[in-house]
Write a protein that holds these residues in place. Structure first.
Motif, PDB file in Angstrom:
ATOM      1  N   THR A  31      21.087  41.307   9.229  1.00 41.51           N
ATOM      2  CA  THR A  31      21.433  42.894   9.651  1.00 41.51           C
ATOM      3  C   THR A  31      22.247  43.478   8.908  1.00 41.51           C
ATOM      4  OG1 THR A  31      20.870  42.172  12.155  1.00 41.51           O
ATOM      5  CG2 THR A  31      21.624  44.220  11.673  1.00 41.51           C
ATOM      6  N   ALA A  32      23.214  43.001   8.360  1.00 35.31           N
ATOM      7  CA  ALA A  32      24.211  43.666   7.586  1.00 35.31           C
ATOM      8  C   ALA A  32      23.597  44.022   6.015  1.00 35.31           C
ATOM      9  CB  ALA A  32      25.498  42.656   7.305  1.00 35.31           C
ATOM     10  N   GLU A  33      22.768  42.887   5.656  1.00 37.01           N
ATOM     11  CA  GLU A  33      22.085  43.205   4.148  1.00 37.01           C
ATOM     12  C   GLU A  33      21.202  44.389   4.334  1.00 37.01           C
ATOM     13  OE1 GLU A  33      19.288  40.430   1.294  1.00 37.01           O
ATOM     14  OE2 GLU A  33      20.585  39.430   2.908  1.00 37.01           O
ATOM     15  N   LEU A  34      20.288  44.336   5.527  1.00 40.25           N
ATOM     16  CA  LEU A  34      19.542  45.491   5.712  1.00 40.25           C
ATOM     17  C   LEU A  34      20.410  46.902   5.519  1.00 40.25           C
ATOM     18  CD1 LEU A  34      16.634  44.560   7.983  1.00 40.25           C
ATOM     19  CD2 LEU A  34      16.559  45.414   5.428  1.00 40.25           C
ATOM     20  N   ILE A  35      21.263  46.820   6.243  1.00 39.89           N
ATOM     21  CA  ILE A  35      22.172  48.092   6.282  1.00 39.89           C
ATOM     22  C   ILE A  35      22.624  48.516   5.213  1.00 39.89           C
ATOM     23  CG2 ILE A  35      24.119  49.248   7.150  1.00 39.89           C
ATOM     24  CD1 ILE A  35      23.815  47.607  10.049  1.00 39.89           C
ATOM     25  N   GLN A  39      21.803  51.975   2.694  1.00 43.16           N
ATOM     26  CA  GLN A  39      23.049  52.788   2.489  1.00 43.16           C
ATOM     27  C   GLN A  39      22.672  54.117   2.165  1.00 43.16           C
ATOM     28  OE1 GLN A  39      25.931  50.873   3.328  1.00 43.16           O
ATOM     29  NE2 GLN A  39      26.907  52.584   3.617  1.00 43.16           N
ATOM     30  N   ARG A  40      21.830  54.242   1.164  1.00 46.70           N
ATOM     31  CA  ARG A  40      21.453  55.799   1.175  1.00 46.70           C
ATOM     32  C   ARG A  40      21.016  56.540   1.905  1.00 46.70           C
ATOM     33  NH1 ARG A  40      17.115  52.651   0.190  1.00 46.70           N
ATOM     34  NH2 ARG A  40      15.066  53.557   0.196  1.00 46.70           N
ATOM     35  N   ASP A  93      27.983  61.227  12.434  1.00 51.22           N
ATOM     36  CA  ASP A  93      27.022  61.296  11.457  1.00 51.22           C
ATOM     37  C   ASP A  93      25.855  60.173  11.540  1.00 51.22           C
ATOM     38  OD1 ASP A  93      28.197  63.900  10.175  1.00 51.22           O
ATOM     39  OD2 ASP A  93      30.073  62.793   9.980  1.00 51.22           O
ATOM     40  N   ASN A  94      26.609  58.899  11.902  1.00 51.26           N
ATOM     41  CA  ASN A  94      25.491  57.788  11.802  1.00 51.26           C
ATOM     42  C   ASN A  94      25.841  56.959  13.073  1.00 51.26           C
ATOM     43  OD1 ASN A  94      24.666  58.095   9.069  1.00 51.26           O
ATOM     44  ND2 ASN A  94      26.730  58.060   8.775  1.00 51.26           N
ATOM     45  N   LEU A  95      24.797  56.510  13.653  1.00 49.54           N
ATOM     46  CA  LEU A  95      25.176  55.703  14.890  1.00 49.54           C
ATOM     47  C   LEU A  95      24.192  54.300  14.529  1.00 49.54           C
ATOM     48  CD1 LEU A  95      26.198  55.905  17.650  1.00 49.54           C
ATOM     49  CD2 LEU A  95      23.991  56.244  18.339  1.00 49.54           C
ATOM     50  N   VAL A  96      24.851  53.352  14.625  1.00 50.53           N
ATOM     51  CA  VAL A  96      24.440  51.813  14.673  1.00 50.53           C
ATOM     52  C   VAL A  96      24.184  51.078  15.983  1.00 50.53           C
ATOM     53  CG1 VAL A  96      24.564  49.839  13.290  1.00 50.53           C
ATOM     54  CG2 VAL A  96      25.379  51.840  12.257  1.00 50.53           C
ATOM     55  N   ALA A  97      23.092  50.778  16.228  1.00 53.09           N
ATOM     56  CA  ALA A  97      22.707  50.230  17.533  1.00 53.09           C
ATOM     57  C   ALA A  97      21.953  48.793  17.606  1.00 53.09           C
ATOM     58  CB  ALA A  97      22.042  51.115  18.485  1.00 53.09           C
ATOM     59  N   PRO A  98      22.852  47.675  17.188  1.00 49.75           N
ATOM     60  CA  PRO A  98      22.186  46.478  17.052  1.00 49.75           C
ATOM     61  C   PRO A  98      21.962  45.656  18.256  1.00 49.75           C
ATOM     62  CG  PRO A  98      24.685  46.292  16.754  1.00 49.75           C
ATOM     63  CD  PRO A  98      24.131  47.722  17.127  1.00 49.75           C
ATOM     64  N   LEU A 172      12.641  57.063   9.319  1.00 50.74           N
ATOM     65  CA  LEU A 172      12.601  57.304   7.951  1.00 50.74           C
ATOM     66  C   LEU A 172      12.107  55.830   7.278  1.00 50.74           C
ATOM     67  CD1 LEU A 172      16.082  59.047   7.457  1.00 50.74           C
ATOM     68  CD2 LEU A 172      13.713  60.011   7.070  1.00 50.74           C
ATOM     69  N   GLU A 173      12.662  54.557   7.859  1.00 55.46           N
ATOM     70  CA  GLU A 173      12.227  53.263   7.663  1.00 55.46           C
ATOM     71  C   GLU A 173      12.130  52.511   8.557  1.00 55.46           C
ATOM     72  OE1 GLU A 173      11.987  52.416   4.420  1.00 55.46           O
ATOM     73  OE2 GLU A 173      13.202  54.164   3.395  1.00 55.46           O
ATOM     74  N   SER A 174      11.114  51.481   8.654  1.00 51.13           N
ATOM     75  CA  SER A 174      10.743  50.597   9.658  1.00 51.13           C
ATOM     76  C   SER A 174      10.333  49.360   9.103  1.00 51.13           C
ATOM     77  CB  SER A 174       9.868  51.276  10.628  1.00 51.13           C
ATOM     78  OG  SER A 174       9.410  50.158  11.480  1.00 51.13           O
ATOM     79  N   GLU A 175      10.904  48.228   9.323  1.00 49.67           N
ATOM     80  CA  GLU A 175      10.417  46.916   8.811  1.00 49.67           C
ATOM     81  C   GLU A 175      10.796  45.808   9.642  1.00 49.67           C
ATOM     82  OE1 GLU A 175      12.803  45.384   5.439  1.00 49.67           O
ATOM     83  OE2 GLU A 175      13.327  47.462   5.399  1.00 49.67           O
TER      84      GLU A 175
END
Length: 256
Positions: A31-35, A39-40, A93-98, A172-175
């Motif tokens: 998960t950290a690697e994908l974030i 990052q852009r 500005d950014n919300l991360v919900a793992p 924007l992205e989905s995988e």
């Protein structure tokens, strides 16, 4: 499993940290690697991570910028219900919900809260378990029913995207990611499930979604705009064709 209503009548237990889930450390690193790879897509400014898994993910990212962690766990910076976030409107500005939807009693309300606290063009990063993966389907086995993540409720990525679009998000992205069927307590490198998941990405254990909150600007309809101008004593401008313009000019010359 796939057609259950989103709302749960009973409270659901959520993992307190990554170590409580099968292959938890491996999933956290993935998960950290994908974030970091996306990052852009993040908006410059304040980033908030919600849920009991957010402190561990924050430590794993190590990007120099500390996130504000919010949730009901003991390690978070701000103690708050996920369906009633203790944050101001349009303040993030950014919300991360793992992996929070699976263990939330009211996932719709959680996403509404995410919409409320995110600023214009704010970015939401959402991860969840893929119901189509054999890793999640194995939760039907008795030995898995009471352990994480198999005790959660799963929603397909398509269903989650529909919810986001209804709330005004642009995906924007989905995988799919996590190429392991979680059949070990911890991932031990490449095995048969990893090779199969790499051949068929749709069988991977989790999904990763990046969405942006869109701001809708209400505009007056032409008819309503004309009525407003008439009330103010002004005449609304109208478009003219070439023939109408020529005819108007001839009438003006005749009067002169």
């Amino acid at each position: 499993m796939l057609i259950k209503p989103a709302y749960s009548k009973i409270d659901l237990a959520a993992p307190g940290d990554w170590q409580q889930m099968a292959c938890g450390h491996y999933m956290m690193e993935q998960t950290a690697e994908l974030i970091r790879a996306h990052q852009r897509r993040l908006k410059p400014g304040k980033t908030v991570a919600i849920g009991s898994l957010s402190p561990g993910l924050n430590e794993c990212i190590k990007n120099g910028a500390q996130w504000l962690t919010v949730g009901t766990g003991s390690d978070v910076a701000v103690r708050s219900k996920l369906t009633e976030l203790a944050l101001k409107e349009d303040s993030v500005d950014n919300l991360v919900a793992p992996f929070v939807l699976e263990f939330c009693r009211h996932p719709h309300q959680l996403l509404r809260e995410a919409t409320r606290v995110l600023d214009d063009d704010g970015v939401l990063i959402l991860t969840g378990f893929n119901p189509y993966s054999p890793a999640v389907a194995s939760g039907f086995f008795i030995r898995h029913k009471k352990s994480f993540p198999w005790c959660g409720r799963y929603f397909t990525p398509v269903r989650v995207k529909d919810w986001l679009e209804l709330l005004g998000f642009e995906v924007l992205e989905s995988e799919f990611y996590v190429s392991n069927f979680l059949h070990h307590s911890e991932h031990r490198g490449s095995d048969w499930s990893t090779k199969l998941s790499n051949l068929v990405p749709g069988l991977r254990a989790a999904y990763f979604i990046v969405a942006r909150k869109q701001t809708l600007i209400n505009r007056l309809k032409p008819s309503a705009q004309r009525k407003q101008l008439a009330v103010n004593g002004r005449q609304a401008a109208t478009a003219m064709t070439t023939k109408q313009f020529s005819k108007s000019n001839k009438q003006i010359r005749g009067k002169l």
